[in-house]
Write an enzyme that holds these catalytic residues in place. Structure first.
Site, short mmCIF file in Angstrom:
data_model
loop_
_atom_site.label_atom_id
_atom_site.label_comp_id
_atom_site.label_asym_id
_atom_site.label_seq_id
_atom_site.Cartn_x
_atom_site.Cartn_y
_atom_site.Cartn_z
N ARG A 30 -0.30 1.60 22.34
CA ARG A 30 0.73 1.01 23.21
C ARG A 30 2.01 1.84 23.11
O ARG A 30 2.63 2.18 24.11
CB ARG A 30 0.95 -0.44 22.75
N THR A 31 2.41 2.17 21.89
CA THR A 31 3.59 3.01 21.67
C THR A 31 3.12 4.46 21.48
O THR A 31 2.64 4.83 20.41
CB THR A 31 4.36 2.54 20.42
N LEU A 32 3.26 5.26 22.51
CA LEU A 32 2.72 6.62 22.50
C LEU A 32 3.26 7.45 21.33
O LEU A 32 2.53 8.21 20.70
CB LEU A 32 3.04 7.31 23.84
N ALA A 83 -4.25 1.24 9.39
CA ALA A 83 -5.71 1.17 9.49
C ALA A 83 -6.24 2.33 10.32
O ALA A 83 -7.29 2.90 10.01
CB ALA A 83 -6.12 -0.16 10.11
N ASN A 93 -4.98 1.89 -1.85
CA ASN A 93 -5.52 0.53 -1.93
C ASN A 93 -6.27 0.26 -3.24
O ASN A 93 -6.70 -0.86 -3.48
CB ASN A 93 -6.40 0.20 -0.72
N LYS A 144 0.81 -1.23 0.00
CA LYS A 144 0.00 0.00 0.00
C LYS A 144 0.84 1.28 0.00
O LYS A 144 0.47 2.27 -0.61
CB LYS A 144 -0.95 0.02 1.20
N ASP A 180 -10.58 2.88 2.04
CA ASP A 180 -10.80 2.30 3.38
C ASP A 180 -11.63 3.22 4.29
O ASP A 180 -12.46 2.76 5.06
CB ASP A 180 -9.46 1.99 4.07
P1 ATR Z 1 -2.23 -1.83 10.43
O1 ATR Z 1 -1.75 -1.29 9.11
O2 ATR Z 1 -3.11 -3.03 10.31
O3 ATR Z 1 -2.88 -0.78 11.25
P2 ATR Z 1 0.28 -1.74 11.90
O4 ATR Z 1 0.72 -0.52 11.21
O5 ATR Z 1 1.24 -2.85 12.10
O6 ATR Z 1 -0.94 -2.42 11.19
O7 ATR Z 1 -0.32 -1.30 13.33
C1 ATR Z 1 -0.73 -2.24 14.26
C2 ATR Z 1 -1.33 -1.53 15.46
O8 ATR Z 1 -1.75 -2.53 16.40
C3 ATR Z 1 -0.37 -0.63 16.20
O9 ATR Z 1 -1.10 0.44 16.78
C4 ATR Z 1 0.17 -1.56 17.28
O10 ATR Z 1 0.69 -0.91 18.42
P3 ATR Z 1 2.23 -0.39 18.44
O11 ATR Z 1 2.26 0.84 17.59
O12 ATR Z 1 2.49 -0.11 19.88
O13 ATR Z 1 3.06 -1.51 17.90
C5 ATR Z 1 -1.09 -2.31 17.63
N1 ATR Z 1 -0.82 -3.61 18.28
C6 ATR Z 1 -0.42 -4.75 17.67
N2 ATR Z 1 -0.28 -5.75 18.57
C7 ATR Z 1 -0.63 -5.22 19.79
C8 ATR Z 1 -0.72 -5.73 21.12
N3 ATR Z 1 -0.40 -6.99 21.38
N4 ATR Z 1 -1.11 -4.88 22.09
C9 ATR Z 1 -1.44 -3.59 21.83
N5 ATR Z 1 -1.37 -3.05 20.59
C10 ATR Z 1 -0.99 -3.84 19.58
#
Ligand code: ATR
Length: 277
Positions: free
Chosen positions: A153-155, A132, A88, A67, A103
């Site tokens: 999770r990651t601020l 997403a 997309n 993408k 999307d």
């Molecule tokens: P996508 O394009 O599907 O959004 P991505 O860019 O990999 O995929 O993002 C995944 C999201 O899910 C992120 O916000 C990730 O948090 P981090 O930025 O802290 O990595 C979140 N995520 C994935 N696994 C997680 C978990 N076990 N607990 C909390 N957040 C999770």
């Protein structure tokens, strides 16, 4: 007139449900066309795009991991693609390869179907800060939601999105979730948590007020732990399958010249496919 051709490309691509969706519409509307899944490795993606026109394609869909590469390689982008930073949907217009992002449209149209009035239900909490999440935030802004709270999770990733989308979009760490939910009208999960093979709850909907709507963009399983917990609490919950179905509509219309309908019949076909695997 010659058969029209479209595709979905990703790596891997075998499990994509897009061929079933577009195949259903092609048959239903009696269109002389095909829609095929094509696996393209990242190293071959640029060459694949270059050859589209000569290979007779009207356009197609792009999914993980292409993408962002598609965003960089197209000649023109629509407004949603610019805002989201990913493409997309591809099509040709005025001899140029265009890239769009459907999307956000899919997300909003799904809620329009199952939770009319959703955009004026109060502050929105968005869990996750990946690709997403960007599509969801764009949809929320487009529909006038003025208080959007990203929790991640990651601020630092949430902060990056808050800067990108500007006024009305704030960033928070996971520890603030309970407080942020207390007066929220919409909770959206965009994280991989709750997805098949990644069981877990990204937030506890018990902290939400009774009028809140809960939705998940994950659709395998259809009823994620978050949606089940929301329903158990008596909250209105909307699954993510409609987003997949609706995001397919604009592409089909561009390639095949007919705006297709998302119907209960199409949903049944895709639900059966999810349940069979
Ligand atoms: P996508 O394009 O599907 O959004 P991505 O860019 O990999 O995929 O993002 C995944 C999201 O899910 C992120 O916000 C990730 O948090 P981090 O930025 O802290 O990595 C979140 N995520 C994935 N696994 C997680 C978990 N076990 N607990 C909390 N957040 C999770």
């Amino acid at each position: 007139m010659a058969e029209k051709k479209a595709f979905v490309t990703g790596h891997p691509i075998a499990h994509s449900r897009s061929p079933k969706i577009h195949g259903h519409w092609l048959a239903k509307y009696g269109i002389d066309g095909t829609y095929q899944a094509i696996d393209v490795a990242p190293a071959d993606f640029a060459a694949f795009l270059k050859g589209l026109w000569d290979n007779g394609f009207q356009g197609g869909n792009v999914t993980i991991p292409h993408k962002e590469a598609a965003f960089a390689l197209v000649e023109r982008r629509d407004e949603a693609a610019e805002a989201i930073g990913a493409v997309n949907t591809l099509w040709f217009e005025d001899d140029k390869l265009w890239g769009g992002n459907t999307d956000a449209h899919g997300f909003a149209a799904n809620l329009d179907d199952y939770a009319p009035g959703w955009a004026s239900n109060g502050p929105a909490v968005v869990l996750g800060a990946g690709g997403a999440s960007r599509a969801v935030i764009h949809a929320l802004k487009e529909r006038g939601v003025s208080d959007i709270r990203i929790v991640n999770r990651t601020l630092a990733r949430a902060e990056e999105l808050s800067r990108r989308f500007g006024a009305g979009v704030s960033a928070h760490g996971a520890d603030a979730t309970g407080e942020l939910l207390a007066d929220a009208g919409l909770l959206v999960n965009t994280t991989a948590l709750g997805m098949h093979g990644n069981e877990g709850l990204s937030a506890d909907p018990a902290a939400l007020p009774a009028h809140a709507i809960v939705t998940d963009i994950v659709y395998v399983p259809l009823e994620t732990p978050l949606l089940a917990a929301a329903r158990a609490r008596g909250l209105w919950a909307v699954d993510g399958l409609g987003m997949l179905l609706h995001q397919a509509v604009p592409g089909f219309e561009r390639w095949f010249g007919k705006r297709p309908e998302v119907t209960a019949e199409l949903r049944r076909i895709i639900v059966a496919d999810i349940e069979a695997h």
